[in-house]
Write an enzyme that holds these catalytic residues in place. Sequence first.
Site, PDB file in Angstrom:
ATOM      1  N   GLY A  52     -20.589   6.556  39.079  1.00  0.00           N
ATOM      2  CA  GLY A  52     -20.530   7.300  37.827  1.00  0.00           C
ATOM      3  C   GLY A  52     -19.358   8.240  37.717  1.00  0.00           C
ATOM      4  O   GLY A  52     -18.652   8.263  36.697  1.00  0.00           O
ATOM      5  N   SER A  80     -29.232  -0.896  36.991  1.00  0.00           N
ATOM      6  CA  SER A  80     -29.515   0.520  36.725  1.00  0.00           C
ATOM      7  C   SER A  80     -28.265   1.384  36.796  1.00  0.00           C
ATOM      8  O   SER A  80     -28.269   2.521  36.318  1.00  0.00           O
ATOM      9  CB  SER A  80     -30.559   1.051  37.716  1.00  0.00           C
ATOM     10  OG  SER A  80     -30.082   0.961  39.047  1.00  0.00           O
ATOM     11  N   LEU A  82     -25.496   0.768  35.194  1.00  0.00           N
ATOM     12  CA  LEU A  82     -24.688   0.632  33.982  1.00  0.00           C
ATOM     13  C   LEU A  82     -24.961   1.718  32.948  1.00  0.00           C
ATOM     14  O   LEU A  82     -24.201   1.864  31.988  1.00  0.00           O
ATOM     15  CB  LEU A  82     -24.913  -0.751  33.362  1.00  0.00           C
ATOM     16  CG  LEU A  82     -24.644  -1.939  34.299  1.00  0.00           C
ATOM     17  CD1 LEU A  82     -24.758  -3.244  33.532  1.00  0.00           C
ATOM     18  CD2 LEU A  82     -23.271  -1.830  34.962  1.00  0.00           C
ATOM     19  N   ARG A  84     -24.458   4.712  33.407  1.00  0.00           N
ATOM     20  CA  ARG A  84     -23.467   5.776  33.603  1.00  0.00           C
ATOM     21  C   ARG A  84     -22.175   5.300  34.250  1.00  0.00           C
ATOM     22  O   ARG A  84     -21.146   5.951  34.125  1.00  0.00           O
ATOM     23  CB  ARG A  84     -24.076   6.903  34.459  1.00  0.00           C
ATOM     24  CG  ARG A  84     -24.439   6.451  35.850  1.00  0.00           C
ATOM     25  CD  ARG A  84     -25.470   7.338  36.541  1.00  0.00           C
ATOM     26  NE  ARG A  84     -25.840   6.791  37.851  1.00  0.00           N
ATOM     27  CZ  ARG A  84     -26.701   5.798  38.019  1.00  0.00           C
ATOM     28  NH1 ARG A  84     -27.267   5.226  36.976  1.00  0.00           N
ATOM     29  NH2 ARG A  84     -26.996   5.362  39.228  1.00  0.00           N
ATOM     30  N   ASP A 141     -21.766  10.774  46.484  1.00  0.00           N
ATOM     31  CA  ASP A 141     -23.049  11.406  46.176  1.00  0.00           C
ATOM     32  C   ASP A 141     -23.848  11.745  47.425  1.00  0.00           C
ATOM     33  O   ASP A 141     -25.071  11.832  47.370  1.00  0.00           O
ATOM     34  CB  ASP A 141     -23.882  10.494  45.269  1.00  0.00           C
ATOM     35  CG  ASP A 141     -24.193   9.135  45.914  1.00  0.00           C
ATOM     36  OD1 ASP A 141     -23.748   8.901  47.055  1.00  0.00           O
ATOM     37  OD2 ASP A 141     -24.891   8.323  45.277  1.00  0.00           O
ATOM     38  N   CYS A 199     -29.522  10.868  42.306  1.00  0.00           N
ATOM     39  CA  CYS A 199     -29.731  10.582  40.889  1.00  0.00           C
ATOM     40  C   CYS A 199     -30.907   9.630  40.694  1.00  0.00           C
ATOM     41  O   CYS A 199     -31.608   9.699  39.684  1.00  0.00           O
ATOM     42  CB  CYS A 199     -28.466   9.977  40.288  1.00  0.00           C
ATOM     43  SG  CYS A 199     -27.094  11.148  40.121  1.00  0.00           S
ATOM     44  N   CYS A 256     -13.701  30.442  58.784  1.00  0.00           N
ATOM     45  CA  CYS A 256     -14.029  29.019  58.663  1.00  0.00           C
ATOM     46  C   CYS A 256     -13.589  28.274  59.919  1.00  0.00           C
ATOM     47  O   CYS A 256     -12.433  28.382  60.356  1.00  0.00           O
ATOM     48  CB  CYS A 256     -13.367  28.419  57.428  1.00  0.00           C
ATOM     49  SG  CYS A 256     -13.686  26.644  57.217  1.00  0.00           S
TER      50      CYS A 256
END
Length: 400
Positions: A52, A80, A82, A84, A141, A199, A256
């Site tokens: 996406g 599923s 398609l 996004r 993701d 998602c 860091c």
Amino acid sequence: MDVEAPGEPVAPAPLRPEQLERYARHLSLAQVGPAGQRRLLDARVLVVGAGGLAAPVLQYLAAAGVGTITVVDDDRVELSNLQRQVVHGTADVGSAKVDSAARAIAALNPDVRVVAVPERIAASNVVALCADQDVVVDATDNFATRFLLNDACVLLGLPLVWAAISQFDGQLTVWSPGEGPCLRCLFPVAPDPSAAPSCAVAGVLGVLPGMLGAAQAVEALKLVLGAGQPLIGRLAVFDALAFQWSQLPIAADPRCAVCGPDAEPVVIRDDTQPDEPAPVPLIGVVEAAASWAAGGIRLIDVRTAAEREEAAVEGSEWLALDDIRAGAVPPESGSVSGSVSASVSASVGSGDRTLVLMCRSGARSAEAVRLLADRGIEARSLDGGILAWSAAVDPSLQVG
């Protein structure tokens, strides 16, 4: 014969007539012009992910004339996706996402060379994939890949254009070593994956990754062109329901362990990957259906209320995974029908009936089985979830 003097810079190749027409609107911009367009044509951008967020990134970088785009993803196109992932079409279902994306880019702009890498980012390949790139775009993701990309970009001194989305909200920034913070300045270690549902679990407004992905493309093009003020040291936050953008300042952490002044040399490793979970006991849908008909099992749905409203096995009980995470367990009575509070005690006592947990495809029910096992409660996960039940037992169930 003319001989070029040693060290004399080579003049960039002039734009071809068809390029002058294709990129005419860029050429009119003072911040781009012919020299900037040539930089775009000579640029190398790595896009990790072909879903996406990546869809508008790939489309707009290709339209802008970025000369070499490397796209990395080991997944295949599903129907599923398609809703996004607009770089793919219905005819691409079943294809490798990188191949589908490469076809779309080739159709959009033949000037662009696409390097399709059907692999998952890992410690063994991340540095090689990032090396020789001008910009890296994180369109993934999952936490493990995000942290590997961050560490590799710090090691190589590359800017990393980052975005994340969930439901109706998105975030965007540019991690740039030496100019601003890196991802580990904010999150020294990767959060637990369960802290941010995917998602597939939480849902997402289809257009949201388009908004954030297009913004990632803007930042990538600015970095290549050296134009404007990149989103370094600032986190842009988008609320689609309010249609509101806001910005938060973010600063580098001098302590860091990856980009701080006293940091040890970066070592790329998969230490952000969670340990492989122990296998859970499964039950197939055919066996489960037979036991269900004979009264030998309790079938407990761990999906959300919205999913259950859409489709549910008649007579099944409901105990949402979020409630199980909070400490709830199936009550002894076997009459779960709604949300159960975390105060429910662990006195299941389901007699001779086996607890079988069910979700959409099996991932969440497996997690629920592990959680209950930690509390001394035995259960099995329905292999393939309600999707498999619908396919093999009750085709009338319409599962989205």
